[in-house]
Design an enzyme around this catalytic site. Structure first.
Site, PDB file in Angstrom:
ATOM      1  N   ASN A  62       0.842  -1.200   0.000  1.00  0.00           N
ATOM      2  CA  ASN A  62       0.000   0.000   0.000  1.00  0.00           C
ATOM      3  C   ASN A  62       0.874   1.247   0.000  1.00  0.00           C
ATOM      4  O   ASN A  62       1.922   1.304   0.643  1.00  0.00           O
ATOM      5  CB  ASN A  62      -1.028  -0.003   1.143  1.00  0.00           C
ATOM      6  CG  ASN A  62      -0.471  -0.270   2.520  1.00  0.00           C
ATOM      7  OD1 ASN A  62       0.503  -0.991   2.685  1.00  0.00           O
ATOM      8  ND2 ASN A  62      -1.080   0.317   3.524  1.00  0.00           N
ATOM      9  N   GLN A  63       0.428   2.234  -0.764  1.00  0.00           N
ATOM     10  CA  GLN A  63       1.148   3.490  -0.946  1.00  0.00           C
ATOM     11  C   GLN A  63       0.204   4.620  -0.557  1.00  0.00           C
ATOM     12  O   GLN A  63      -0.772   4.882  -1.255  1.00  0.00           O
ATOM     13  CB  GLN A  63       1.591   3.633  -2.412  1.00  0.00           C
ATOM     14  CG  GLN A  63       2.514   2.525  -2.892  1.00  0.00           C
ATOM     15  CD  GLN A  63       3.857   2.522  -2.165  1.00  0.00           C
ATOM     16  OE1 GLN A  63       4.489   3.564  -2.029  1.00  0.00           O
ATOM     17  NE2 GLN A  63       4.287   1.358  -1.686  1.00  0.00           N
ATOM     18  N   GLU A  64       0.494   5.242   0.578  1.00  0.00           N
ATOM     19  CA  GLU A  64      -0.414   6.279   1.077  1.00  0.00           C
ATOM     20  C   GLU A  64       0.029   7.665   0.628  1.00  0.00           C
ATOM     21  O   GLU A  64       1.101   7.835   0.044  1.00  0.00           O
ATOM     22  CB  GLU A  64      -0.500   6.167   2.613  1.00  0.00           C
ATOM     23  CG  GLU A  64      -1.102   4.830   3.015  1.00  0.00           C
ATOM     24  CD  GLU A  64      -1.359   4.673   4.501  1.00  0.00           C
ATOM     25  OE1 GLU A  64      -0.892   5.519   5.298  1.00  0.00           O
ATOM     26  OE2 GLU A  64      -2.042   3.690   4.866  1.00  0.00           O
ATOM     27  N   SER A  67      -2.753  13.481   0.820  1.00  0.00           N
ATOM     28  CA  SER A  67      -4.141  13.620   0.360  1.00  0.00           C
ATOM     29  C   SER A  67      -4.722  12.204   0.383  1.00  0.00           C
ATOM     30  O   SER A  67      -4.566  11.431  -0.572  1.00  0.00           O
ATOM     31  CB  SER A  67      -4.158  14.211  -1.050  1.00  0.00           C
ATOM     32  OG  SER A  67      -5.455  14.135  -1.567  1.00  0.00           O
ATOM     33  N   TYR A  68      -5.303  11.812   1.509  1.00  0.00           N
ATOM     34  CA  TYR A  68      -5.605  10.396   1.796  1.00  0.00           C
ATOM     35  C   TYR A  68      -6.200   9.580   0.634  1.00  0.00           C
ATOM     36  O   TYR A  68      -5.733   8.481   0.359  1.00  0.00           O
ATOM     37  CB  TYR A  68      -6.531  10.268   3.015  1.00  0.00           C
ATOM     38  CG  TYR A  68      -5.937  10.741   4.333  1.00  0.00           C
ATOM     39  CD1 TYR A  68      -4.598  11.134   4.453  1.00  0.00           C
ATOM     40  CD2 TYR A  68      -6.726  10.798   5.476  1.00  0.00           C
ATOM     41  CE1 TYR A  68      -4.083  11.584   5.665  1.00  0.00           C
ATOM     42  CE2 TYR A  68      -6.210  11.241   6.690  1.00  0.00           C
ATOM     43  CZ  TYR A  68      -4.885  11.631   6.773  1.00  0.00           C
ATOM     44  OH  TYR A  68      -4.376  12.056   7.973  1.00  0.00           O
ATOM     45  N   GLU A  75      -3.079  -4.596  -2.995  1.00  0.00           N
ATOM     46  CA  GLU A  75      -3.589  -5.528  -4.009  1.00  0.00           C
ATOM     47  C   GLU A  75      -3.719  -4.850  -5.369  1.00  0.00           C
ATOM     48  O   GLU A  75      -3.381  -5.423  -6.406  1.00  0.00           O
ATOM     49  CB  GLU A  75      -4.958  -6.077  -3.591  1.00  0.00           C
ATOM     50  CG  GLU A  75      -4.946  -6.904  -2.320  1.00  0.00           C
ATOM     51  CD  GLU A  75      -5.165  -6.069  -1.055  1.00  0.00           C
ATOM     52  OE1 GLU A  75      -4.747  -4.881  -1.024  1.00  0.00           O
ATOM     53  OE2 GLU A  75      -5.725  -6.609  -0.094  1.00  0.00           O
ATOM     54  N   CYS A 115     -10.638  -3.434  -3.975  1.00  0.00           N
ATOM     55  CA  CYS A 115      -9.627  -4.369  -4.515  1.00  0.00           C
ATOM     56  C   CYS A 115     -10.298  -5.623  -5.087  1.00  0.00           C
ATOM     57  O   CYS A 115      -9.850  -6.165  -6.097  1.00  0.00           O
ATOM     58  CB  CYS A 115      -8.611  -4.733  -3.438  1.00  0.00           C
ATOM     59  SG  CYS A 115      -7.516  -3.350  -3.050  1.00  0.00           S
TER      60      CYS A 115
HETATM   61  N1  THU Z   1      -5.258  -1.503   2.548  1.00  0.00           N
HETATM   62  C1  THU Z   1      -4.718  -2.324   1.618  1.00  0.00           C
HETATM   63  O1  THU Z   1      -3.576  -2.138   1.173  1.00  0.00           O
HETATM   64  N2  THU Z   1      -5.477  -3.365   1.187  1.00  0.00           N
HETATM   65  C2  THU Z   1      -6.741  -3.615   1.591  1.00  0.00           C
HETATM   66  O2  THU Z   1      -7.395  -4.493   1.040  1.00  0.00           O
HETATM   67  C3  THU Z   1      -7.320  -2.869   2.696  1.00  0.00           C
HETATM   68  C4  THU Z   1      -6.573  -1.653   3.107  1.00  0.00           C
HETATM   69  C5  THU Z   1      -4.468  -0.339   2.989  1.00  0.00           C
HETATM   70  C6  THU Z   1      -5.041   0.995   2.572  1.00  0.00           C
HETATM   71  C7  THU Z   1      -4.469   1.908   3.610  1.00  0.00           C
HETATM   72  O3  THU Z   1      -3.170   2.308   3.185  1.00  0.00           O
HETATM   73  C8  THU Z   1      -4.324   1.045   4.847  1.00  0.00           C
HETATM   74  O4  THU Z   1      -4.386  -0.308   4.386  1.00  0.00           O
HETATM   75  C9  THU Z   1      -5.387   1.260   5.898  1.00  0.00           C
HETATM   76  O5  THU Z   1      -6.671   1.164   5.352  1.00  0.00           O
END
Ligand code: THU
Length: 160
Positions: A62-64, A67-68, A75, A115
């Site tokens: 996951n790449q945050e 800007s949420y 995935e 996803c």
């Molecule tokens: N996240 C994922 O990478 N996959 C998911 O299926 C659920 C959530 C991430 C998104 C966000 O960066 C963090 O987990 C918290 O929601």
């Protein structure tokens, strides 16, 4: 009026050690990439590893973003990379692992709805199911034979 009953069967394994060797190897890749996720806002790290028909493995985390909503799940990072890099190779399996920096995650973490929708698009495209394996940081691992088991009423191109 008719009623419609939807059922899905998933397998639950007590731990990763119970899984076939090739799944352990794939999940290990998801775990490695998970730990390098960029998740400074949620402190929740997710890794995904995709096994393709051409035997390549594509990973994503996951790449945050400040800007949420601009961030992306592990995935989708992985599946879009697979779609871009190997557009003609079928996706056979995806392994997913999640870890919180705040508490122990010891039950399986399934992919979010967005996803599931992204993944099912590739099942429809390739006309073959994608096996899913998902877990937390430790503990049980769940297996679904197809994304459809997690998303039974599919919105796809047939709906358009
Ligand atoms: N996240 C994922 O990478 N996959 C998911 O299926 C659920 C959530 C991430 C998104 C966000 O960066 C963090 O987990 C918290 O929601």
């Amino acid at each position: 009026m008719k009623s419609l009953t939807i059922t899905s069967s998933l397998e639950v394994y007590e731990s990763l050690d119970e899984m076939p060797e090739e799944i352990q190897v794939l999940m290990q890749k998801a775990i490695e990439v998970r730990d390098e996720a960029y998740a400074p806002y949620s402190n929740f790290k997710v890794g995904a590893a995709i096994h393709l028909e051409n035997d390549k493995v594509v990973v994503g985390s996951n790449q945050e973003n400040a800007s949420y909503p601009s961030g992306l799940c592990a995935e989708r990072t992985a599946v879009y990379y697979a779609g871009a890099k190997f557009p003609h190779s079928k996706i056979l399996k995806i392994a997913i692992s999640a870890k919180s920096m705040r508490q122990k995650v010891d039950s399986p973490v399934p992919p979010c709805g967005a996803c599931r929708q992204a993944l099912v698009e590739y099942e429809v495209k390739q006309e073959e199911p994608i096996e899913l394996y998902f877990m937390g940081e430790t503990g049980k691992v769940m297996k679904a034979e197809s994304v459809r088991d997690l998303l039974p009423l599919v919105f796809d191109s047939n709906c358009l």
